[in-house]
Write a protein that holds these residues in place. Structure first.
Motif, PDB file in Angstrom:
ATOM      1  N   ILE A 116       0.820  -1.213   0.000  1.00  0.00           N
ATOM      2  CA  ILE A 116       0.000   0.000   0.000  1.00  0.00           C
ATOM      3  C   ILE A 116       0.852   1.260   0.000  1.00  0.00           C
ATOM      4  O   ILE A 116       0.652   2.173  -0.815  1.00  0.00           O
ATOM      5  N   LYS A 117       1.806   1.336   0.904  1.00  0.00           N
ATOM      6  CA  LYS A 117       2.617   2.560   0.995  1.00  0.00           C
ATOM      7  C   LYS A 117       3.501   2.730  -0.239  1.00  0.00           C
ATOM      8  O   LYS A 117       3.690   3.860  -0.731  1.00  0.00           O
ATOM      9  N   ALA A 118       4.037   1.632  -0.719  1.00  0.00           N
ATOM     10  CA  ALA A 118       4.875   1.724  -1.921  1.00  0.00           C
ATOM     11  C   ALA A 118       4.062   2.283  -3.087  1.00  0.00           C
ATOM     12  O   ALA A 118       4.535   3.145  -3.842  1.00  0.00           O
ATOM     13  N   LEU A 119       2.828   1.800  -3.235  1.00  0.00           N
ATOM     14  CA  LEU A 119       1.970   2.288  -4.309  1.00  0.00           C
ATOM     15  C   LEU A 119       1.631   3.756  -4.119  1.00  0.00           C
ATOM     16  O   LEU A 119       1.755   4.567  -5.054  1.00  0.00           O
ATOM     17  N   MET A 120       1.208   4.138  -2.911  1.00  0.00           N
ATOM     18  CA  MET A 120       0.717   5.491  -2.711  1.00  0.00           C
ATOM     19  C   MET A 120       1.845   6.521  -2.674  1.00  0.00           C
ATOM     20  O   MET A 120       1.624   7.684  -3.045  1.00  0.00           O
ATOM     21  N   ASP A 121       3.032   6.148  -2.257  1.00  0.00           N
ATOM     22  CA  ASP A 121       4.180   7.053  -2.385  1.00  0.00           C
ATOM     23  C   ASP A 121       4.443   7.346  -3.862  1.00  0.00           C
ATOM     24  O   ASP A 121       4.699   8.496  -4.250  1.00  0.00           O
ATOM     25  N   ALA A 122       4.361   6.291  -4.672  1.00  0.00           N
ATOM     26  CA  ALA A 122       4.571   6.474  -6.107  1.00  0.00           C
ATOM     27  C   ALA A 122       3.435   7.293  -6.723  1.00  0.00           C
ATOM     28  O   ALA A 122       3.669   8.118  -7.617  1.00  0.00           O
ATOM     29  N   ARG A 123       2.197   7.098  -6.226  1.00  0.00           N
ATOM     30  CA  ARG A 123       1.069   7.889  -6.725  1.00  0.00           C
ATOM     31  C   ARG A 123       1.270   9.371  -6.402  1.00  0.00           C
ATOM     32  O   ARG A 123       1.030  10.240  -7.241  1.00  0.00           O
ATOM     33  N   ALA A 124       1.701   9.674  -5.188  1.00  0.00           N
ATOM     34  CA  ALA A 124       1.923  11.072  -4.800  1.00  0.00           C
ATOM     35  C   ALA A 124       2.998  11.709  -5.672  1.00  0.00           C
ATOM     36  O   ALA A 124       2.873  12.868  -6.095  1.00  0.00           O
ATOM     37  N   THR A 125       4.044  10.954  -5.969  1.00  0.00           N
ATOM     38  CA  THR A 125       5.101  11.469  -6.855  1.00  0.00           C
ATOM     39  C   THR A 125       4.570  11.693  -8.258  1.00  0.00           C
ATOM     40  O   THR A 125       4.857  12.719  -8.899  1.00  0.00           O
ATOM     41  N   PHE A 126       3.762  10.747  -8.745  1.00  0.00           N
ATOM     42  CA  PHE A 126       3.177  10.890 -10.077  1.00  0.00           C
ATOM     43  C   PHE A 126       2.318  12.148 -10.172  1.00  0.00           C
ATOM     44  O   PHE A 126       2.422  12.939 -11.117  1.00  0.00           O
ATOM     45  N   PHE A 127       1.453  12.361  -9.186  1.00  0.00           N
ATOM     46  CA  PHE A 127       0.569  13.522  -9.234  1.00  0.00           C
ATOM     47  C   PHE A 127       1.346  14.829  -9.185  1.00  0.00           C
ATOM     48  O   PHE A 127       0.923  15.832  -9.773  1.00  0.00           O
ATOM     49  N   SER A 128       2.473  14.832  -8.507  1.00  0.00           N
ATOM     50  CA  SER A 128       3.228  16.082  -8.352  1.00  0.00           C
ATOM     51  C   SER A 128       3.723  16.638  -9.683  1.00  0.00           C
ATOM     52  O   SER A 128       4.091  17.817  -9.767  1.00  0.00           O
ATOM     53  N   SER A 129       3.716  15.809 -10.737  1.00  0.00           N
ATOM     54  CA  SER A 129       4.138  16.291 -12.052  1.00  0.00           C
ATOM     55  C   SER A 129       3.080  16.058 -13.126  1.00  0.00           C
ATOM     56  O   SER A 129       3.332  16.305 -14.301  1.00  0.00           O
ATOM     57  N   ASN A 130       1.878  15.608 -12.721  1.00  0.00           N
ATOM     58  CA  ASN A 130       0.819  15.376 -13.692  1.00  0.00           C
ATOM     59  C   ASN A 130       0.283  16.708 -14.219  1.00  0.00           C
ATOM     60  O   ASN A 130       0.011  17.638 -13.455  1.00  0.00           O
ATOM     61  N   ALA A 131       0.093  16.805 -15.525  1.00  0.00           N
ATOM     62  CA  ALA A 131      -0.252  18.079 -16.156  1.00  0.00           C
ATOM     63  C   ALA A 131      -1.569  18.649 -15.636  1.00  0.00           C
ATOM     64  O   ALA A 131      -1.691  19.862 -15.416  1.00  0.00           O
ATOM     65  N   ASN A 132      -2.573  17.809 -15.430  1.00  0.00           N
ATOM     66  CA  ASN A 132      -3.853  18.301 -14.931  1.00  0.00           C
ATOM     67  C   ASN A 132      -3.802  18.643 -13.448  1.00  0.00           C
ATOM     68  O   ASN A 132      -4.474  19.566 -12.990  1.00  0.00           O
ATOM     69  N   TYR A 133      -2.989  17.914 -12.717  1.00  0.00           N
ATOM     70  CA  TYR A 133      -2.903  18.109 -11.271  1.00  0.00           C
ATOM     71  C   TYR A 133      -2.199  19.411 -10.915  1.00  0.00           C
ATOM     72  O   TYR A 133      -2.579  20.102  -9.966  1.00  0.00           O
ATOM     73  N   ILE A 134      -1.161  19.775 -11.655  1.00  0.00           N
ATOM     74  CA  ILE A 134      -0.327  20.924 -11.282  1.00  0.00           C
ATOM     75  C   ILE A 134      -0.836  22.245 -11.843  1.00  0.00           C
ATOM     76  O   ILE A 134      -0.203  23.288 -11.656  1.00  0.00           O
ATOM     77  N   LEU A 135      -1.983  22.243 -12.504  1.00  0.00           N
ATOM     78  CA  LEU A 135      -2.560  23.503 -12.974  1.00  0.00           C
ATOM     79  C   LEU A 135      -2.803  24.430 -11.786  1.00  0.00           C
ATOM     80  O   LEU A 135      -3.265  23.994 -10.726  1.00  0.00           O
ATOM     81  N   ALA A 136      -2.497  25.698 -11.936  1.00  0.00           N
ATOM     82  CA  ALA A 136      -2.566  26.653 -10.835  1.00  0.00           C
ATOM     83  C   ALA A 136      -4.014  27.003 -10.509  1.00  0.00           C
ATOM     84  O   ALA A 136      -4.725  27.603 -11.324  1.00  0.00           O
ATOM     85  N   ALA A 137      -4.452  26.633  -9.323  1.00  0.00           N
ATOM     86  CA  ALA A 137      -5.813  26.924  -8.879  1.00  0.00           C
ATOM     87  C   ALA A 137      -5.860  28.278  -8.191  1.00  0.00           C
ATOM     88  O   ALA A 137      -4.829  28.815  -7.771  1.00  0.00           O
ATOM     89  N   PRO A 138      -7.059  28.857  -8.051  1.00  0.00           N
ATOM     90  CA  PRO A 138      -7.185  30.085  -7.265  1.00  0.00           C
ATOM     91  C   PRO A 138      -6.844  29.834  -5.800  1.00  0.00           C
ATOM     92  O   PRO A 138      -6.711  28.691  -5.348  1.00  0.00           O
TER      93      PRO A 138
END
Length: 754
Positions: free
Chosen positions: A397-419
């Motif tokens: 579980i932790k191995a997967l979710m650590d990798a998920r958090a890293t993936f999201f940190s550079s995902n194009a839709n995730y890093i769009l600047a919100a208000p």
């Protein structure tokens, strides 16, 4: 919707996500013992699972020492069940034989066997996270014994049923579906609860969805039709925010044994008081990448599952339609960011995971039939386990979710600047009832800002645009302070702010709409005569149903004034010598000239206003007081089943009459105490068209149709032997037919409109 009562709930969120709720207390392992007379119980349950899926009668079940005799027990599950297993998923129905049986209010116990989960915590951890963002079952663990022999450690998740709906959604009589295909999903399955529109014939959907209520197929088809063919009206029939939270959760946790996966299943739909279907997530034993079936849209990698997965799928219309709408897409990504940042980028979930592991450690070690070794359990957070089945391996579980958090940190839709929303405020700190106030929000990097608000918790949020134009009490135009005005005809205002630009959105609070800001309205305490006991029912069988579908005794309180009143600190009692018997919960109020219902059922564990006493049919007292001084009261005489004792007019003199639940008392239908049933019948029940009344009575009959809120929808006077009531176009639901004769005999008959 008529406002009946207002109760302020304060939710305390602890950093470790802990939650204690007796039978579903996550800090303890429950003990469940099942006893069968027959030594061939396992073979019998296998045979039932392969045929009728019915229950096998257990001689008794003992839960934490409390014994229940004659209980229904069966195997459940699809891929997690196998006739060769020594440890299969179990469903216990305590009230299968004895309808009054429950354990702490729960009648169904659903136990998962840990299949495909070396960590043993996937299901319970998933619910512990999900409950922060949407209504979901409680879950924990149980050691299960059969005929004195330990079968092992099971996860135990609260059943999604009428009790669940009543506790969370303030009603339990709405259209209700379990969204799993009949016979189970899997490779080669030809149907699924995918929400694809087939045609207008409800029978075309019967194999993909399981109806759990007495009616509702037409409602489901209407919602599916709206989703696919009239999407601009979707918010009128689907709680879009809950759907977005469910999809966001499935994606972040790689929970693909769900609507987001290949089989589009494992959720429920319930139609609430606002006539909207609410999605409810279910069955998370294969979350965190444990499901081998995939997304249904080709190959994927669990660590890099894209948040836009299935947004162009031909078999996932809910995802395609919601993510295809620019604003819903921004809201969805806001929910994704909230889950990732709060739970996984911060590693907050690890604290809960380790607490769960410590709680069950000894039980896992003792489990004789666990699917994985104790060493694999110890390493379940960090180490993947190779399996011989589809999928090849189950990630730590932790191995997967650590990798998920890293993936999201550079995902194009995730890093769009919100208000950013740096502040929010009310123009009046302690507003009065009926006052108009302005709510403001200070933002940056925004283009549009919305206010979502509601006047009472059962209602849906109304979303309106806020303005930065200098004309909405928002300060200077263009200063990034937005304003919107609301008139407070309520006890407490619940609201949230949503800001967006062309790329991304942000909620305040970030868990909205599940959480929200509140603004208390200042209400005066009532004096004598300002609130009265207006109506009561001491033997109710059909006049009204509480949120859990039970027809209990009820008391109606009426506010005689033109302003809201604060009932906090007041008491309701049936004993003049114990005025402080039951106290109104803190934050309870009643709006101007409105009605408030208290259920006198001695069931204080249910949500809502449930007093700790019942009413006696042979007569007693009902008293409102501050614990010392009586504000109003009545000594009522002998009562008759389904006949109200009510003031006519409201706040007037008590008399017997037909009940008007949470509505103005009908003084033109006063009836005698000595009531005999009329020789009438109603058919067909339930009906999808008109309903007919057959009468063998002489003389005129007054026929009334009353809804669950006590409102009279239809009335006619007839002498016909067969009277047709034009109910074809009425909303689906429960109704009551009241038939009154010229000599004041009355009959009350419930019927269901599909």
């Amino acid at each position: 919707m008529k406002r009946i009562s207002f109760i302020i709930g304060i939710v305390c969120l602890q950093a470790n996500l802990s939650f204690s709720q007796d039978f579903y207390d996550r800090a303890t392992v429950q003990t469940i013992e099942i006893f069968f007379t027959s030594p061939t119980w396992d073979a019998q349950m296998d045979a039932l699972a392969a045929s009728t899926e019915d229950y096998l009668l257990a001689d008794s079940v003992r839960i934490n020492g409390v014994v229940f005799d004659s209980v229904g027990v069966k195997y459940k599950g699809n891929s997690s069940y196998n006739a060769n297993n020594n440890k299969n998923p179990i469903h216990i129905s305590l009230d299968w034989v004895h309808g009054s049986y429950d354990y702490q209010g729960y009648t169904d116990v659903k136990l998962q066997n840990g299949y495909q989960d070396p960590s043993m915590i996937r299901e319970v951890l998933s619910y512990a996270i999900l409950e922060q963002y949407m209504d979901c079952p409680k879950a924990n663990f149980s050691n299960v014994y059969i005929n004195g022999t330990l079968r092992g450690l099971y996860s135990s998740a609260e059943s999604i049923n009428d009790k669940f709906n009543g506790d969370h959604f303030y009603s339990s009589n709405g259209s209700f579906f379990k969204c799993n295909p009949v016979g189970g999903a899997g490779p080669g399955a030809t149907v699924s609860p995918d929400l694809k529109y087939i045609n207008s014939d409800s029978s075309s959907y019967a194999n993909g969805y399981e109806l759990k209520s007495t009616y509702g197929w037409n409602d489901l088809v209407e919602m599916i039709d709206t989703l696919n063919n009239n999407f601009t009206a979707i918010e009128s029939i689907l709680d879009v925010d809950r759907a977005l939270w469910m999809l966001a959760f499935n994606n972040v946790l790689v929970n693909l044994d769900s609507y987001s996966g290949a089989f589009r299943q494992n959720y429920y739909l319930y139609k609430d008081l606002n006539e909207r279907f609410l999605p409810i997530g279910w069955d998370y034993n294969m979350s965190f990448g444990g499901f081998p079936g995939g997304t249904g849209s080709g190959p994927y990698t669990a660590t890099t599952l894209d948040p836009m997965s299935n947004n162009a799928s031909s078999i996932h219309p809910l995802i395609v339609k919601l993510l295809g709408n620019a604003q819903y897409n921004r809201m969805y990504m806001a929910h994704i960011r909230t889950i990732v940042q709060e739970m996984f980028a911060s590693s907050l979930y690890v604290t809960t995971a380790n607490t769960l592991r410590s709680t069950i450690d000894a039980s896992v070690l003792a489990d004789p039939y666990k699917f994985f070794t104790y060493t694999q359990f110890i390493n379940g957070l960090t180490t993947s386990v190779t399996t011989g089945g589809p999928g090849g391996s189950i990630p730590g579980i932790k191995a997967l979710m650590d990798a998920r958090a890293t993936f999201f940190s550079s995902n194009a839709n995730y890093i769009l600047a919100a208000p950013a929303i740096s502040a929010y405020a009310s123009s009046v700190v302690s507003p009065s009832y009926g006052q108009t106030i302005t709510l403001t929000a200070t933002c940056s990097n925004e283009t549009t800002v919305y206010l979502g608000y509601r006047m009472d918790t059962p209602s849906k949020f109304t979303r309106v645009q806020m303005f930065d134009d200098g004309a909405h009490n928002d300060g200077a135009a263009g200063d990034h302070v937005y304003g919107a005005s609301v008139t407070l005809n309520c006890v407490m205002l619940e609201y949230y702010i949503y800001a967006e630009n062309s790329n991304a959105g942000l909620f305040s609070p970030q868990r909205a709409e599940h959480e929200y800001h509140t603004l208390m309205v200042t209400l005066p305490a009532p004096t004598a005569g300002q609130i009265v006991v207006n109506e009561l029912m001491a033997d109710n069988t059909v006049s009204a149903y509480d949120a859990n579908g039970e027809s209990n005794d009820w008391i109606e309180i009426y506010n005689t004034t033109t302003t809201g009143l604060n009932l906090s600190g007041l008491y309701l009692s049936d004993d003049i010598f114990n005025l402080a018997k039951w106290q109104f919960p803190a934050g309870t109020g009643i709006t101007a000239n409105e009605y408030l219902i208290v259920w006198a059922d001695n069931d204080t564990l249910q949500s809502g206003l449930h007093a700790n006493f019942k009413l006696g049919i042979n007569g007693e007292s009902v008293i409102i007081s501050d614990g010392v001084t009586v504000l109003d009261g009545i000594n009522f005489p002998i009562q008759t089943t389904d006949v109200a004792y009510a003031r006519c007019p409201d706040a007037g003199t008590f008399t017997y009459g037909n009940p008007t639940f949470a509505a103005s008392n009908n003084c033109f239908l006063s009836i005698s105490e000595d009531l005999l049933p009329l020789n009438v019948s109603v058919y067909p029940v339930p009906t999808s068209g008109n309903v007919f009344i057959s009468s063998k009575e002489e003389g005129k009959l007054t026929v009334q149709i009353i809804d669950l809120q006590g409102r009279k929808l239809y009335e006619t006077v007839t002498q016909e032997k067969i009277t047709e009531v034009p109910s074809m176009n009425w909303n689906s639901g429960y109704y009551t037919i009241r038939i009154l004769s010229e000599n004041n005999k009355v009959t009350t008959i419930p019927f269901i409109k599909e």
